[in-house]
Design a protein around this motif. Sequence first.
Motif, PDB file in Angstrom:
ATOM      1  N   GLU A  66       0.836  -1.202   0.000  1.00  0.00           N
ATOM      2  CA  GLU A  66       0.000   0.000   0.000  1.00  0.00           C
ATOM      3  C   GLU A  66       0.871   1.252   0.000  1.00  0.00           C
ATOM      4  O   GLU A  66       1.887   1.298   0.685  1.00  0.00           O
ATOM      5  CB  GLU A  66      -0.893  -0.005   1.247  1.00  0.00           C
ATOM      6  N   VAL A  67       0.468   2.236  -0.783  1.00  0.00           N
ATOM      7  CA  VAL A  67       1.100   3.557  -0.796  1.00  0.00           C
ATOM      8  C   VAL A  67      -0.021   4.576  -0.718  1.00  0.00           C
ATOM      9  O   VAL A  67      -0.973   4.516  -1.491  1.00  0.00           O
ATOM     10  CB  VAL A  67       1.929   3.782  -2.085  1.00  0.00           C
ATOM     11  N   SER A  68       0.086   5.521   0.220  1.00  0.00           N
ATOM     12  CA  SER A  68      -0.967   6.533   0.349  1.00  0.00           C
ATOM     13  C   SER A  68      -0.365   7.872   0.762  1.00  0.00           C
ATOM     14  O   SER A  68       0.763   7.939   1.232  1.00  0.00           O
ATOM     15  CB  SER A  68      -2.015   6.100   1.385  1.00  0.00           C
ATOM     16  N   GLY A  69      -1.127   8.939   0.567  1.00  0.00           N
ATOM     17  CA  GLY A  69      -0.720  10.267   1.013  1.00  0.00           C
ATOM     18  C   GLY A  69      -0.004  11.106  -0.019  1.00  0.00           C
ATOM     19  O   GLY A  69       0.670  12.071   0.341  1.00  0.00           O
ATOM     20  N   MET A  70      -0.128  10.782  -1.291  1.00  0.00           N
ATOM     21  CA  MET A  70       0.539  11.581  -2.324  1.00  0.00           C
ATOM     22  C   MET A  70      -0.339  12.793  -2.632  1.00  0.00           C
ATOM     23  O   MET A  70      -1.082  12.808  -3.601  1.00  0.00           O
ATOM     24  CB  MET A  70       0.781  10.736  -3.580  1.00  0.00           C
ATOM     25  N   ASP A  71      -0.253  13.786  -1.746  1.00  0.00           N
ATOM     26  CA  ASP A  71      -1.107  14.957  -1.912  1.00  0.00           C
ATOM     27  C   ASP A  71      -0.294  16.245  -1.869  1.00  0.00           C
ATOM     28  O   ASP A  71       0.817  16.271  -1.359  1.00  0.00           O
ATOM     29  CB  ASP A  71      -2.217  14.980  -0.853  1.00  0.00           C
ATOM     30  N   VAL A  72      -0.872  17.264  -2.456  1.00  0.00           N
ATOM     31  CA  VAL A  72      -0.252  18.587  -2.491  1.00  0.00           C
ATOM     32  C   VAL A  72      -1.333  19.609  -2.156  1.00  0.00           C
ATOM     33  O   VAL A  72      -2.494  19.446  -2.534  1.00  0.00           O
ATOM     34  CB  VAL A  72       0.400  18.863  -3.869  1.00  0.00           C
ATOM     35  N   GLU A  73      -0.939  20.634  -1.427  1.00  0.00           N
ATOM     36  CA  GLU A  73      -1.898  21.653  -0.979  1.00  0.00           C
ATOM     37  C   GLU A  73      -1.226  23.019  -1.043  1.00  0.00           C
ATOM     38  O   GLU A  73      -0.053  23.159  -0.708  1.00  0.00           O
ATOM     39  CB  GLU A  73      -2.301  21.333   0.468  1.00  0.00           C
TER      40      GLU A  73
ATOM     41  N   SER B 259     -14.600  42.199   1.702  1.00  0.00           N
ATOM     42  CA  SER B 259     -14.088  40.846   1.908  1.00  0.00           C
ATOM     43  C   SER B 259     -12.663  40.766   1.365  1.00  0.00           C
ATOM     44  O   SER B 259     -12.193  41.677   0.700  1.00  0.00           O
ATOM     45  CB  SER B 259     -14.978  39.811   1.210  1.00  0.00           C
ATOM     46  N   THR B 260     -12.019  39.667   1.655  1.00  0.00           N
ATOM     47  CA  THR B 260     -10.648  39.481   1.211  1.00  0.00           C
ATOM     48  C   THR B 260     -10.601  38.653  -0.070  1.00  0.00           C
ATOM     49  O   THR B 260     -11.527  37.903  -0.377  1.00  0.00           O
ATOM     50  CB  THR B 260      -9.826  38.737   2.279  1.00  0.00           C
ATOM     51  N   GLU B 261      -9.513  38.809  -0.793  1.00  0.00           N
ATOM     52  CA  GLU B 261      -9.238  37.941  -1.932  1.00  0.00           C
ATOM     53  C   GLU B 261      -8.417  36.770  -1.414  1.00  0.00           C
ATOM     54  O   GLU B 261      -7.595  36.932  -0.513  1.00  0.00           O
ATOM     55  CB  GLU B 261      -8.405  38.681  -2.979  1.00  0.00           C
ATOM     56  N   LYS B 262      -8.615  35.612  -1.998  1.00  0.00           N
ATOM     57  CA  LYS B 262      -7.834  34.441  -1.612  1.00  0.00           C
ATOM     58  C   LYS B 262      -6.877  34.135  -2.741  1.00  0.00           C
ATOM     59  O   LYS B 262      -7.278  33.944  -3.881  1.00  0.00           O
ATOM     60  CB  LYS B 262      -8.735  33.259  -1.319  1.00  0.00           C
ATOM     61  N   MET B 263      -5.589  34.095  -2.387  1.00  0.00           N
ATOM     62  CA  MET B 263      -4.536  33.874  -3.375  1.00  0.00           C
ATOM     63  C   MET B 263      -3.726  32.642  -2.970  1.00  0.00           C
ATOM     64  O   MET B 263      -3.612  32.341  -1.783  1.00  0.00           O
ATOM     65  CB  MET B 263      -3.636  35.109  -3.441  1.00  0.00           C
ATOM     66  N   PRO B 264      -3.158  31.923  -3.957  1.00  0.00           N
ATOM     67  CA  PRO B 264      -2.332  30.765  -3.598  1.00  0.00           C
ATOM     68  C   PRO B 264      -1.014  31.200  -2.967  1.00  0.00           C
ATOM     69  O   PRO B 264      -0.394  32.156  -3.411  1.00  0.00           O
ATOM     70  CB  PRO B 264      -2.105  30.060  -4.933  1.00  0.00           C
ATOM     71  N   GLY B 265      -0.623  30.471  -1.939  1.00  0.00           N
ATOM     72  CA  GLY B 265       0.627  30.768  -1.246  1.00  0.00           C
ATOM     73  C   GLY B 265       1.614  29.630  -1.392  1.00  0.00           C
ATOM     74  O   GLY B 265       1.704  28.985  -2.439  1.00  0.00           O
ATOM     75  N   ILE B 266       2.331  29.345  -0.335  1.00  0.00           N
ATOM     76  CA  ILE B 266       3.366  28.322  -0.328  1.00  0.00           C
ATOM     77  C   ILE B 266       2.734  26.943  -0.507  1.00  0.00           C
ATOM     78  O   ILE B 266       1.681  26.646   0.034  1.00  0.00           O
ATOM     79  CB  ILE B 266       4.170  28.387   0.983  1.00  0.00           C
ATOM     80  N   VAL B 267       3.417  26.096  -1.259  1.00  0.00           N
ATOM     81  CA  VAL B 267       2.952  24.732  -1.493  1.00  0.00           C
ATOM     82  C   VAL B 267       3.378  23.845  -0.325  1.00  0.00           C
ATOM     83  O   VAL B 267       4.494  23.955   0.182  1.00  0.00           O
ATOM     84  CB  VAL B 267       3.536  24.177  -2.809  1.00  0.00           C
ATOM     85  N   LYS B 268       2.466  22.978   0.089  1.00  0.00           N
ATOM     86  CA  LYS B 268       2.736  22.062   1.187  1.00  0.00           C
ATOM     87  C   LYS B 268       2.466  20.639   0.697  1.00  0.00           C
ATOM     88  O   LYS B 268       1.406  20.363   0.151  1.00  0.00           O
ATOM     89  CB  LYS B 268       1.825  22.400   2.369  1.00  0.00           C
ATOM     90  N   TYR B 269       3.437  19.745   0.888  1.00  0.00           N
ATOM     91  CA  TYR B 269       3.302  18.358   0.470  1.00  0.00           C
ATOM     92  C   TYR B 269       3.096  17.485   1.697  1.00  0.00           C
ATOM     93  O   TYR B 269       3.814  17.611   2.686  1.00  0.00           O
ATOM     94  CB  TYR B 269       4.555  17.890  -0.272  1.00  0.00           C
ATOM     95  N   GLY B 270       2.118  16.600   1.625  1.00  0.00           N
ATOM     96  CA  GLY B 270       1.865  15.674   2.718  1.00  0.00           C
ATOM     97  C   GLY B 270       2.880  14.543   2.732  1.00  0.00           C
ATOM     98  O   GLY B 270       3.509  14.240   1.722  1.00  0.00           O
ATOM     99  N   ASN B 271       3.040  13.918   3.878  1.00  0.00           N
ATOM    100  CA  ASN B 271       3.933  12.769   3.980  1.00  0.00           C
ATOM    101  C   ASN B 271       3.295  11.567   3.291  1.00  0.00           C
ATOM    102  O   ASN B 271       2.079  11.384   3.342  1.00  0.00           O
ATOM    103  CB  ASN B 271       4.224  12.439   5.446  1.00  0.00           C
ATOM    104  N   VAL B 272       4.105  10.756   2.656  1.00  0.00           N
ATOM    105  CA  VAL B 272       3.635   9.560   1.964  1.00  0.00           C
ATOM    106  C   VAL B 272       3.870   8.365   2.883  1.00  0.00           C
ATOM    107  O   VAL B 272       4.957   8.204   3.442  1.00  0.00           O
ATOM    108  CB  VAL B 272       4.376   9.378   0.622  1.00  0.00           C
ATOM    109  N   THR B 273       2.845   7.551   3.034  1.00  0.00           N
ATOM    110  CA  THR B 273       2.915   6.371   3.887  1.00  0.00           C
ATOM    111  C   THR B 273       2.948   5.127   3.017  1.00  0.00           C
ATOM    112  O   THR B 273       2.162   4.997   2.084  1.00  0.00           O
ATOM    113  CB  THR B 273       1.694   6.318   4.828  1.00  0.00           C
TER     114      THR B 273
END
Length: 157
Positions: free
Chosen positions: A35-42, A57-71
């Motif tokens: 099994e391999v899981s957790g290949m995500d990016v945010e 209201s505020t505008e929402k803009m993309p910021g720093i990319v965060k990668y989840g740990n892969v199990t």
Amino acid sequence: MATDNGSAEGSTWPMPKFRFEVDLGASMQKIAFQEVSGMDVEHQIIEYRNSNSPLFSTEKMPGIVKYGNVTMKRGVFVNDNTFWNWRTQISMNTVARQTVVIKLLDENGSITMQWQLLNAWPTKITSTDLKSDGNEVAVDTIEIAHEQLIITNGKSS
């Protein structure tokens, strides 16, 4: 999947996910995982309000990319300490980083999709649980931190 005339129908049917291989880098061998899981990016969200915006209201803009740990989970084999040997290469502020490649294969063993985890290293290893009344296979789990996820289609490395 091939049709009667031999043409590929890869775009018609989704790929099954049970045939894959994992390459843990140049200094380690290919290992079979169950099994391999957790290949995500945010993308973190940056909220910003322009001073002359007519909206309250505020505008929402993309910021720093965060990668989840892969199990990854795999069976325990006699005299195979691959995970533990990789972990022992970690010391204060230094770690043996690898490029981990996860390949989804078709029925012919050709690569259909590939995930590359750059600068990967083991952040957590969980050994199997032991039960005197159990009859399951012993399974080790490794959690891998990485700094970038690159996805490619139909390429081999």
